[in-house]
Design an enzyme around this catalytic site. Structure first.
Site, PDB file in Angstrom:
ATOM      1  N   SER A 179       0.063  -8.009  -0.397  1.00  0.00           N
ATOM      2  CA  SER A 179       0.083  -9.388  -0.878  1.00  0.00           C
ATOM      3  C   SER A 179      -0.905  -9.664  -1.993  1.00  0.00           C
ATOM      4  O   SER A 179      -0.701 -10.594  -2.774  1.00  0.00           O
ATOM      5  CB  SER A 179      -0.164 -10.345   0.287  1.00  0.00           C
ATOM      6  OG  SER A 179      -1.338  -9.989   0.980  1.00  0.00           O
ATOM      7  N   HIS A 207       6.459 -10.264   1.674  1.00  0.00           N
ATOM      8  CA  HIS A 207       6.668 -10.427   0.225  1.00  0.00           C
ATOM      9  C   HIS A 207       7.848  -9.616  -0.294  1.00  0.00           C
ATOM     10  O   HIS A 207       8.084  -9.574  -1.497  1.00  0.00           O
ATOM     11  CB  HIS A 207       5.401 -10.044  -0.543  1.00  0.00           C
ATOM     12  CG  HIS A 207       4.280 -10.987  -0.289  1.00  0.00           C
ATOM     13  ND1 HIS A 207       4.149 -12.180  -0.939  1.00  0.00           N
ATOM     14  CD2 HIS A 207       3.241 -10.916   0.588  1.00  0.00           C
ATOM     15  CE1 HIS A 207       3.079 -12.815  -0.501  1.00  0.00           C
ATOM     16  NE2 HIS A 207       2.507 -12.065   0.430  1.00  0.00           N
ATOM     17  N   LYS A 238       8.450 -17.626   2.375  1.00  0.00           N
ATOM     18  CA  LYS A 238       8.143 -17.201   1.001  1.00  0.00           C
ATOM     19  C   LYS A 238       9.429 -17.220   0.187  1.00  0.00           C
ATOM     20  O   LYS A 238       9.914 -18.294  -0.146  1.00  0.00           O
ATOM     21  CB  LYS A 238       7.393 -15.881   1.034  1.00  0.00           C
ATOM     22  CG  LYS A 238       5.985 -16.115   1.601  1.00  0.00           C
ATOM     23  CD  LYS A 238       5.125 -14.910   1.828  1.00  0.00           C
ATOM     24  CE  LYS A 238       3.777 -15.382   2.394  1.00  0.00           C
ATOM     25  NZ  LYS A 238       3.006 -14.325   3.024  1.00  0.00           N
TER      26      LYS A 238
HETATM   27  C1  LIG Z   1       2.155 -14.596   4.262  1.00  0.00           C
HETATM   28  C2  LIG Z   1       2.064 -13.320   5.015  1.00  0.00           C
HETATM   29  C3  LIG Z   1       2.188 -13.305   6.404  1.00  0.00           C
HETATM   30  C4  LIG Z   1       2.236 -14.564   7.214  1.00  0.00           C
HETATM   31  O1  LIG Z   1       3.476 -15.149   7.148  1.00  0.00           O
HETATM   32  P1  LIG Z   1       3.575 -16.724   7.434  1.00  0.00           P
HETATM   33  O2  LIG Z   1       4.992 -16.949   7.763  1.00  0.00           O
HETATM   34  O3  LIG Z   1       3.134 -17.378   6.173  1.00  0.00           O
HETATM   35  O4  LIG Z   1       2.659 -17.001   8.570  1.00  0.00           O
HETATM   36  C5  LIG Z   1       2.188 -12.086   7.037  1.00  0.00           C
HETATM   37  N1  LIG Z   1       2.059 -10.937   6.348  1.00  0.00           N
HETATM   38  C6  LIG Z   1       1.926 -10.922   5.018  1.00  0.00           C
HETATM   39  C7  LIG Z   1       1.817  -9.613   4.309  1.00  0.00           C
HETATM   40  C8  LIG Z   1       1.904 -12.113   4.305  1.00  0.00           C
HETATM   41  O5  LIG Z   1       1.742 -12.093   2.987  1.00  0.00           O
END
Ligand SMILES: *Cc1c(COP(=O)(O)O)cnc(C)c1O
Length: 390
Positions: A179, A207, A238
């Site tokens: 990320s 992602h 996302k």
């Molecule tokens: C954003 C993210 C999460 C968490 O997901 P949410 O649905 O926002 O809680 C988990 N792992 C990674 C790699 C992320 O970037």
């Protein structure tokens, strides 16, 4: 009142280290450009990669579901909170990812906590990439398993650790797309080692879902490894533009989670409208490959622009483009100056990234226009020169 004086001292310390965080409020809906404190800015800080967060089809799906099914689910999934939209979405996700079954979670954070605490226990081993997401780190801590960290994407180091382990059960866990770096996990090599040393593989596709692979199915599709990773999770918040998360894998995996996973069992089921949004988003992902194409074209265009200007974008291979700076205060100075110029690119500091590796983290959307990207690049050029970054 209780004595919370330690908090003000701790906050002072956070400020002294230039690590103090303030929330910025977006006015109106999410979009490639947004209004913030009355000013229009190009948004380069969102994970809404496909521009679905305010898409009319997601809105309509949510409204129709609200009207038919109401707002809340009223109970946990295992009591009376399981509703038709939840089940329809789970079948759809399993189908999308080519797995036997899928399970909806309230968030990716909770999915990771739940998976790691359910799949391994005391006496087991988790082998985790050093740059894995905070939710994986926290899941590891809560799991009671032993946790060994391998250097970022370093397959030799991973093998070393697996060789040394004599644990009952072993789980290799990795982000699909990292990320803060924007690079991709070496999944084929990880799979090979896992087979050789008898380990399970878990991929966090937060992602990558909707972004990577011919059909937007994520890291596993990107590497042509459909059906070869036993545990996958991803978020619906996302690229899919809504909220919530999924886990997908075998029927046994999902049944076991339904029976044992605490972050699934002991929390209220997500509102059914959340599931409807994700279903609408998956329709768009399937029907409009052009969005993904635009995303990747924008990414190449922007990254080439950054590199031409002389910025260091590290090892990025995806729409996440870090601009590596190092120093915390310099990073935030760049962030503020860019914002003043109408470019919202968030400075990222420890503990989100390791010490001395603060950065601007630009993320590209399918809905950015060339004009948006040129405007952002020009802002970056000016601020980069002012601060001697380039
Ligand atoms: C954003 C993210 C999460 C968490 O997901 P949410 O649905 O926002 O809680 C988990 N792992 C990674 C790699 C992320 O970037």
């Amino acid at each position: 009142m209780g004595d919370l004086i330690f908090l003000s001292a701790a906050l002072e310390e956070i400020k002294e280290q230039n690590l103090y965080r303030r929330l910025r409020t977006i006015q109106g809906a999410q979009s490639a450009t947004v209004h913030l404190e009355g000013k229009k800015v190009v948004l380069l800080s969102s994970n809404d990669y496909l521009g679905l967060a305010a898409h009319t089809l997601l809105q309509k799906a949510a409204i129709q579901t609200l009207e038919r099914y109401g707002c809340g689910a009223g109970a946990s999934r295992s009591i009376s909170g399981t509703m038709e939209p939840h089940r329809v979405l789970e079948e759809r996700i399993a189908d999308f990812k080519g797995c036997e079954a899928a399970l909806l979670f309230s968030s990716g954070y909770m999915a990771n906590l739940g998976l790691l605490t359910t799949l391994v226990q005391e006496g087991d081993l988790i082998v985790s990439d050093e740059f894995n997401h905070a939710s994986i780190v926290d899941g590891c801590r809560l799991s009671r398993a032993e946790v060994w960290i391998y250097r970022h994407r370093d397959i030799d180091h991973l093998e070393d650790l697996l060789k040394r382990s004599s644990h009952r059960r072993r789980l290799i866990v990795t982000d699909g797309v990292f990320s803060m770096e924007g690079d991709i996990a070496p999944l084929p090599a990880i799979r090979e080692l896992a087979d050789q040393y008898g380990a399970m593989v878990m991929v966090d596709d937060a992602h990558a879902t909707g972004v990577l692979g011919h059909g937007g199915r994520g890291t596993v599709e990107h590497f042509d490894m459909m059906g070869r990773v036993e545990v996958q999770m991803g978020t619906l918040g996302k690229a899919l533009g809504g909220f919530g998360a999924y886990v997908t894998g075998s029927r046994d995996l999902i049944d076991y989670l339904i029976n044992r996973c605490r972050t699934f069992l002991y929390t209220t089921a997500p509102p059914p409208a959340i599931a409807a949004m994700a279903l609408a988003a998956l329709d768009i992902v399937a029907r409009e490959p052009q969005r993904r194409k635009n995303l990747w074209e924008n990414t190449s265009y922007f990254k080439e622009g950054l590199e031409r200007l002389g910025f260091d974008t590290g090892m990025s291979e995806t729409p996440i483009c870090p601009v590596l700076i190092g120093d915390n205060s310099l990073t935030m100075e760049a962030d503020h100056r860019l914002m003043a110029r109408g470019v919202f690119v968030q400075g990222i500091r420890p503990p989100t990234v390791p010490p001395q590796s603060s950065r601007l983290r630009a993320s590209i959307m399918a809905t950015h226009t060339k004009k948006d990207l040129d405007y952002a690049l020009e802002g970056l050029r000016k601020v980069g020169k002012e601060l001697n970054l380039i």
